[in-house]
Design a protein around this motif. Structure first.
Motif, short mmCIF file in Angstrom:
data_model
loop_
_atom_site.label_atom_id
_atom_site.label_comp_id
_atom_site.label_asym_id
_atom_site.label_seq_id
_atom_site.Cartn_x
_atom_site.Cartn_y
_atom_site.Cartn_z
N ILE A 113 36.43 -28.00 -19.00
CA ILE A 113 35.80 -29.28 -18.69
C ILE A 113 35.42 -30.01 -19.97
O ILE A 113 35.48 -31.24 -20.04
N ALA A 114 35.09 -29.27 -21.03
CA ALA A 114 34.78 -29.91 -22.31
C ALA A 114 36.03 -30.60 -22.86
O ALA A 114 35.99 -31.77 -23.27
N HIS A 115 37.17 -29.89 -22.85
CA HIS A 115 38.40 -30.43 -23.42
C HIS A 115 38.96 -31.58 -22.60
O HIS A 115 39.38 -32.61 -23.16
N SER A 116 38.98 -31.44 -21.29
CA SER A 116 39.70 -32.40 -20.45
C SER A 116 38.84 -33.56 -19.95
O SER A 116 39.37 -34.62 -19.65
N TRP A 117 37.54 -33.37 -19.88
CA TRP A 117 36.69 -34.41 -19.28
C TRP A 117 35.61 -34.91 -20.24
O TRP A 117 35.41 -36.11 -20.38
N LEU A 118 34.90 -34.00 -20.89
CA LEU A 118 33.74 -34.40 -21.69
C LEU A 118 34.12 -35.03 -23.03
O LEU A 118 33.66 -36.13 -23.37
N VAL A 119 34.95 -34.34 -23.82
CA VAL A 119 35.25 -34.82 -25.17
C VAL A 119 35.86 -36.22 -25.17
O VAL A 119 35.49 -37.05 -26.03
N SER A 239 41.11 -22.68 -17.79
CA SER A 239 41.92 -23.43 -16.83
C SER A 239 42.84 -24.43 -17.52
O SER A 239 43.98 -24.63 -17.08
N ASP A 240 42.37 -25.06 -18.61
CA ASP A 240 43.22 -26.05 -19.25
C ASP A 240 44.44 -25.43 -19.91
O ASP A 240 45.49 -26.07 -20.05
N LEU A 241 44.34 -24.15 -20.31
CA LEU A 241 45.53 -23.47 -20.84
C LEU A 241 46.53 -23.18 -19.73
O LEU A 241 47.75 -23.25 -19.96
N CYS A 242 46.05 -22.87 -18.54
CA CYS A 242 46.95 -22.73 -17.39
C CYS A 242 47.70 -24.03 -17.16
O CYS A 242 48.92 -24.03 -16.92
N VAL A 243 46.98 -25.14 -17.24
CA VAL A 243 47.60 -26.45 -17.01
C VAL A 243 48.62 -26.76 -18.09
O VAL A 243 49.73 -27.24 -17.81
N THR A 244 48.29 -26.48 -19.34
CA THR A 244 49.24 -26.72 -20.43
C THR A 244 50.50 -25.89 -20.24
O THR A 244 51.62 -26.38 -20.45
N ALA A 245 50.33 -24.64 -19.82
CA ALA A 245 51.50 -23.79 -19.55
C ALA A 245 52.33 -24.36 -18.42
O ALA A 245 53.57 -24.34 -18.46
N ALA A 246 51.67 -24.87 -17.38
CA ALA A 246 52.41 -25.47 -16.25
C ALA A 246 53.19 -26.70 -16.71
O ALA A 246 54.34 -26.90 -16.29
N HIS A 248 54.51 -27.17 -19.44
CA HIS A 248 55.67 -26.72 -20.23
C HIS A 248 56.53 -25.72 -19.45
O HIS A 248 57.18 -24.86 -20.04
N HIS A 249 56.50 -25.83 -18.12
CA HIS A 249 57.46 -25.16 -17.23
C HIS A 249 57.29 -23.65 -17.15
O HIS A 249 58.24 -22.93 -16.79
N ALA A 250 56.08 -23.12 -17.45
CA ALA A 250 55.88 -21.67 -17.45
C ALA A 250 55.57 -21.12 -16.07
O ALA A 250 55.64 -19.90 -15.87
N GLY A 251 55.23 -21.97 -15.10
CA GLY A 251 54.90 -21.48 -13.77
C GLY A 251 54.06 -22.49 -13.02
O GLY A 251 54.05 -23.69 -13.32
N VAL A 252 53.34 -21.99 -12.01
CA VAL A 252 52.52 -22.83 -11.13
C VAL A 252 51.05 -22.44 -11.35
O VAL A 252 50.70 -21.26 -11.30
N ALA A 253 50.20 -23.44 -11.58
CA ALA A 253 48.78 -23.21 -11.82
C ALA A 253 47.96 -23.81 -10.70
O ALA A 253 48.41 -24.72 -9.98
N ILE A 254 46.75 -23.30 -10.52
CA ILE A 254 45.78 -23.99 -9.67
C ILE A 254 45.15 -25.09 -10.52
O ILE A 254 44.47 -24.81 -11.50
N GLY A 255 45.41 -26.32 -10.14
CA GLY A 255 44.90 -27.46 -10.90
C GLY A 255 43.61 -27.99 -10.30
O GLY A 255 43.54 -28.23 -9.09
N ARG A 256 42.59 -28.15 -11.13
CA ARG A 256 41.35 -28.80 -10.69
C ARG A 256 41.52 -30.29 -10.88
O ARG A 256 41.93 -30.76 -11.94
N HIS A 258 39.81 -32.94 -11.50
CA HIS A 258 39.26 -33.67 -12.63
C HIS A 258 39.94 -33.31 -13.94
O HIS A 258 39.83 -34.06 -14.92
N LEU A 259 40.65 -32.18 -13.96
CA LEU A 259 41.29 -31.74 -15.19
C LEU A 259 42.78 -32.10 -15.24
O LEU A 259 43.36 -32.08 -16.33
#
Length: 315
Positions: A113-119, A239-246, A248-256, A258-259
């Motif tokens: 949440i710091a990386h994707s929303w707050l900063v 969670s944001d690393l899961c999203v970054t991996a998704a 870049h085609h590494a798989g399927v993530a649970i996306g929140r 707001h992120l």
């Protein structure tokens, strides 16, 4: 108001004031060696100062155990009063009397949440509160406000924060996300059963006491139409690393929501199955200890975070 032992009714001399500060640092760390590092002393010097203070006040402040120390009941009471008193003094010294929106403020947040929303919003904070020196710390742990000297924490959780005051900031919704290329390659659009052929991207520290696959297990139980949990996966602690991996085609993530909303709007991620839905009772909270008098810069930061949340789509 705490009831102090009668022995402290006597006037304290300058040596005892100095030793009380040494005690406060040692009590904050629960370690003579860490206190020595902070005070630029030796551990034996710290131990000697505290022993002299205990002798002069006739109060045992610490229990000395084999490899650690712990506060006695009297030590705990005295430490809490010292913390409050020194904190009040530091606040007065840190800013002019007429600048009640100036001074240091430490905010602790979970990394995603710091990386994707707050900063991305901190430029606005700086313009709104130019006198506040914000110190942003990130981590996945539930911090101890007493020892870490944190003013506020921004957590993702179920609202259970024992002994702390919690303000609900934003409700969260979730959905599986992946890159458009990954969805096409695996024929995922509208076909949840195709998950069996996919790599799941897991946030192993989604919330307190979560297992590595808690987010996916909860979603599959609610929306998977009986599909077994796929065995192939990659685990992260953010969670944001899961999203970054998704992305870049590494798989399927649970996306929140707001992120990942920005990445979906940019076409870097898609929702292959359903839109965002509630999954459990996990949301974002602003958390702080109970305060008799909250510094204005802290209350202003809470109000600013709530204002930002209110302007966030989907809240």
């Amino acid at each position: 108001m705490y009831n102090l032992p009668p022995r402290l009714d006597a006037k304290l001399n300058s040596s005892q004031f100095s030793n009380l500060f040494t005690f406060q640092v040692a009590a904050r760390h629960l370690s003579f060696s860490k206190a020595a590092d902070e005070l630029c002393l030796t551990a034996s010097a710290v131990s000697h100062r505290i022993a002299r203070l205990e002798a002069e006040l006739s109060i045992q402040l610490f229990r000395r155990l084999t490899r650690r120390v712990e506060l006695t009941e009297a030590g705990e009471r005295i430490f809490e009063i010292l913390q409050q008193t020194l904190g009040d003094l530091s606040e007065v010294l840190a800013q002019p009397v007429d600048a009640d929106l100036a001074g240091p403020l430490t905010l602790y947040a979970h990394p995603s949440i710091a990386h994707s929303w707050l900063v991305p919003r901190l430029a606005e904070f700086g313009l709104r509160f130019p006198g506040v020196r914000l110190d942003l710390r990130v981590g996945n742990d539930r911090i101890d406000f007493r020892t870490r000297q944190i003013d506020l924490a921004l957590y993702y959780g179920n609202g259970e924060f024992h002994g702390l005051v919690a303000h609900k900031l934003m409700q969260e919704r979730v959905a599986p996300v992946c890159s458009p290329q990954y969805a096409e390659r695996h024929g995922l659009t509208g076909a949840v059963e195709q998950l069996q052929q996919c790599t799941l991207l897991h946030d192993s520290l989604a919330w307190d006491h979560a297992t590595f696959d808690s987010e996916w297990a909860l979603w599959i139980r609610q929306h998977g139409n009986g599909v077994p949990m796929p065995k192939r996966g990659v685990t992260f602690d953010r969670s944001d690393l899961c999203v970054t991996a998704a992305i870049h085609h590494a798989g399927v993530a649970i996306g929140r929501e707001h992120l990942v909303s920005e990445a979906i709007g940019q076409g870097r991620l898609v929702l292959p199955f359903t839109g965002f839905t509630r999954s459990g009772e996990y949301d974002y909270y602003i958390v702080h200890p109970t305060l008799e008098a909250m510094p204005r810069r802290v209350s202003a930061c809470i109000a600013w975070l709530q204002e930002c949340a209110a302007q966030t789509p989907g809240v």
